[in-house]
Design a protein around this motif. Structure first.
Motif, PDB file in Angstrom:
ATOM      1  N   UNK A  68      37.110  33.778  15.198  1.00  0.00           N
ATOM      2  CA  UNK A  68      38.572  35.696  14.753  1.00  0.00           C
ATOM      3  C   UNK A  68      39.070  35.704  15.473  1.00  0.00           C
ATOM      4  N   UNK A  69      39.069  35.255  16.819  1.00  0.00           N
ATOM      5  CA  UNK A  69      40.383  35.542  18.066  1.00  0.00           C
ATOM      6  C   UNK A  69      41.878  34.882  18.142  1.00  0.00           C
ATOM      7  N   UNK A  70      40.936  33.313  16.916  1.00  0.00           N
ATOM      8  CA  UNK A  70      42.313  32.411  17.007  1.00  0.00           C
ATOM      9  C   UNK A  70      42.486  32.375  15.803  1.00  0.00           C
ATOM     10  N   UNK A  71      41.866  32.988  14.887  1.00  0.00           N
ATOM     11  CA  UNK A  71      42.520  33.581  13.633  1.00  0.00           C
ATOM     12  C   UNK A  71      43.365  34.092  14.114  1.00  0.00           C
ATOM     13  N   UNK A  72      43.883  35.021  14.181  1.00  0.00           N
ATOM     14  CA  UNK A  72      44.167  36.489  14.839  1.00  0.00           C
ATOM     15  C   UNK A  72      45.346  35.910  15.143  1.00  0.00           C
ATOM     16  N   UNK A  73      45.314  34.902  16.118  1.00  0.00           N
ATOM     17  CA  UNK A  73      46.580  34.430  16.631  1.00  0.00           C
ATOM     18  C   UNK A  73      47.569  33.894  16.011  1.00  0.00           C
ATOM     19  N   UNK A  74      46.887  32.995  15.060  1.00  0.00           N
ATOM     20  CA  UNK A  74      47.475  31.596  14.962  1.00  0.00           C
ATOM     21  C   UNK A  74      48.250  31.970  13.381  1.00  0.00           C
ATOM     22  N   UNK A  75      47.896  33.147  13.214  1.00  0.00           N
ATOM     23  CA  UNK A  75      49.983  33.853  12.315  1.00  0.00           C
ATOM     24  C   UNK A  75      51.232  33.286  13.223  1.00  0.00           C
ATOM     25  N   UNK A  76      51.278  33.181  14.217  1.00  0.00           N
ATOM     26  CA  UNK A  76      52.322  33.264  15.240  1.00  0.00           C
ATOM     27  C   UNK A  76      52.482  32.224  15.352  1.00  0.00           C
ATOM     28  N   UNK A  77      51.893  31.573  15.016  1.00  0.00           N
ATOM     29  CA  UNK A  77      51.968  29.835  15.764  1.00  0.00           C
ATOM     30  C   UNK A  77      52.311  28.575  13.929  1.00  0.00           C
ATOM     31  N   UNK A  78      51.817  29.446  12.923  1.00  0.00           N
ATOM     32  CA  UNK A  78      51.296  28.158  12.234  1.00  0.00           C
ATOM     33  C   UNK A  78      52.140  27.357  12.214  1.00  0.00           C
ATOM     34  N   UNK A  79      53.500  27.255  11.431  1.00  0.00           N
ATOM     35  CA  UNK A  79      54.110  26.314  11.913  1.00  0.00           C
ATOM     36  C   UNK A  79      53.885  25.004  12.585  1.00  0.00           C
ATOM     37  N   UNK A  80      54.398  25.650  14.126  1.00  0.00           N
ATOM     38  CA  UNK A  80      53.933  24.692  15.860  1.00  0.00           C
ATOM     39  C   UNK A  80      52.778  23.953  15.333  1.00  0.00           C
ATOM     40  N   UNK A  81      51.826  25.004  14.604  1.00  0.00           N
ATOM     41  CA  UNK A  81      49.938  24.370  14.482  1.00  0.00           C
ATOM     42  C   UNK A  81      49.892  22.890  13.513  1.00  0.00           C
ATOM     43  N   UNK A  82      50.443  23.775  12.168  1.00  0.00           N
ATOM     44  CA  UNK A  82      51.107  22.273  10.907  1.00  0.00           C
ATOM     45  C   UNK A  82      51.161  21.299  11.321  1.00  0.00           C
ATOM     46  N   UNK A  83      52.947  21.370  12.091  1.00  0.00           N
ATOM     47  CA  UNK A  83      52.961  19.957  12.503  1.00  0.00           C
ATOM     48  C   UNK A  83      52.660  19.064  13.274  1.00  0.00           C
ATOM     49  N   UNK A  84      51.677  20.468  14.041  1.00  0.00           N
ATOM     50  CA  UNK A  84      50.439  19.184  14.938  1.00  0.00           C
ATOM     51  C   UNK A  84      49.252  18.773  14.420  1.00  0.00           C
ATOM     52  N   UNK A  85      49.150  19.241  13.622  1.00  0.00           N
ATOM     53  CA  UNK A  85      48.371  18.458  12.742  1.00  0.00           C
ATOM     54  C   UNK A  85      48.603  17.627  12.418  1.00  0.00           C
ATOM     55  N   UNK A  86      49.525  17.314  11.378  1.00  0.00           N
ATOM     56  CA  UNK A  86      50.273  16.397  10.604  1.00  0.00           C
ATOM     57  C   UNK A  86      50.535  15.327  11.180  1.00  0.00           C
ATOM     58  N   UNK A  87      50.661  15.445  12.730  1.00  0.00           N
ATOM     59  CA  UNK A  87      51.208  14.290  14.089  1.00  0.00           C
ATOM     60  C   UNK A  87      49.860  13.293  13.846  1.00  0.00           C
ATOM     61  N   UNK A  88      48.557  14.210  13.574  1.00  0.00           N
ATOM     62  CA  UNK A  88      47.024  13.404  13.725  1.00  0.00           C
ATOM     63  C   UNK A  88      47.072  12.561  12.330  1.00  0.00           C
ATOM     64  N   UNK A  89      47.609  12.734  10.688  1.00  0.00           N
ATOM     65  CA  UNK A  89      47.409  12.258   9.324  1.00  0.00           C
ATOM     66  C   UNK A  89      46.997  10.714  10.036  1.00  0.00           C
ATOM     67  N   UNK A  90      48.452  10.290  10.793  1.00  0.00           N
ATOM     68  CA  UNK A  90      48.423   9.500  10.708  1.00  0.00           C
ATOM     69  C   UNK A  90      47.533   7.899  11.237  1.00  0.00           C
TER      70      UNK A  90
END
Length: 166
Positions: free
Chosen positions: A7-29
């Motif tokens: 729940x805490x992670x979900x509350x904090x994620x809004x501020x970092x959505x773009x960074x988190x998605x970018x980081x996850x995209x690096x994992x895809x390949x």
């Protein structure tokens, strides 16, 4: 991982959505499902557990996701990702937090996607994510430290699944 931490992670994620998605995209390949072993028995298990997830992801995201038995990242995988990125951008903060934590746990954005979408449950996702480790443990014997770590990861995935259902 407790529901409180999720729940805490979900509350904090809004501020970092773009960074988190970018980081996850690096994992895809370099998603672990794209790198297959060479042992015939392991390949048989990977075929059974991983191919359905790969086929689902290819269809769900409109990506090619080429597998390999080497350590070389395939060009097709480097050029893909638009469908996966669009998928992540549509997730709620709660879902993205669960996705992120599951992807780190399993070393796979494809397995995390399947878990978040309900294509796999936590038990299935765990077995697929740790297939190679479990195969090696069966072949060479179990290590107490590795077993404890896998048990912890298994519990984390169960907590993530429960969190997504609430």
């Amino acid at each position: 991982m407790t529901i409180k931490k999720l729940n805490q992670a979900a509350q904090e994620i809004a501020s970092y959505r773009d960074d988190i998605i970018a980081k996850l995209m690096q994992y895809a390949a370099t998603d672990m499902l794209l790198f297959w072993g060479t042992d015939a028995n392991l390949l048989e298990k990977q075929e059974k557990e991983w191919t359905p997830v790969l086929n689902w992801a290819r269809e769900e995201f409109g990506e090619k996701y080429k597998t390999t038995k080497s350590l070389d990242v395939q060009k097709e995988n480097l050029d893909s990702g638009k469908g996966l990125k669009s998928f992540m951008e549509k997730l709620s903060d709660k879902q993205l937090a669960a996705f992120y934590l599951a992807a780190l746990n399993m070393r796979s954005v494809l397995l995390a996607s399947a878990l978040v979408k309900g294509k796999l449950n936590a038990e299935q996702a765990y077995k697929a994510a740790y297939l190679e480790e479990l195969f090696q443990a069966d072949a060479w014997g179990k290590d107490a430290e590795a077993e404890a770590r896998r048990h912890e990861r298994h519990q984390e995935l169960s907590d993530i699944e429960l969190f997504l259902k609430k």
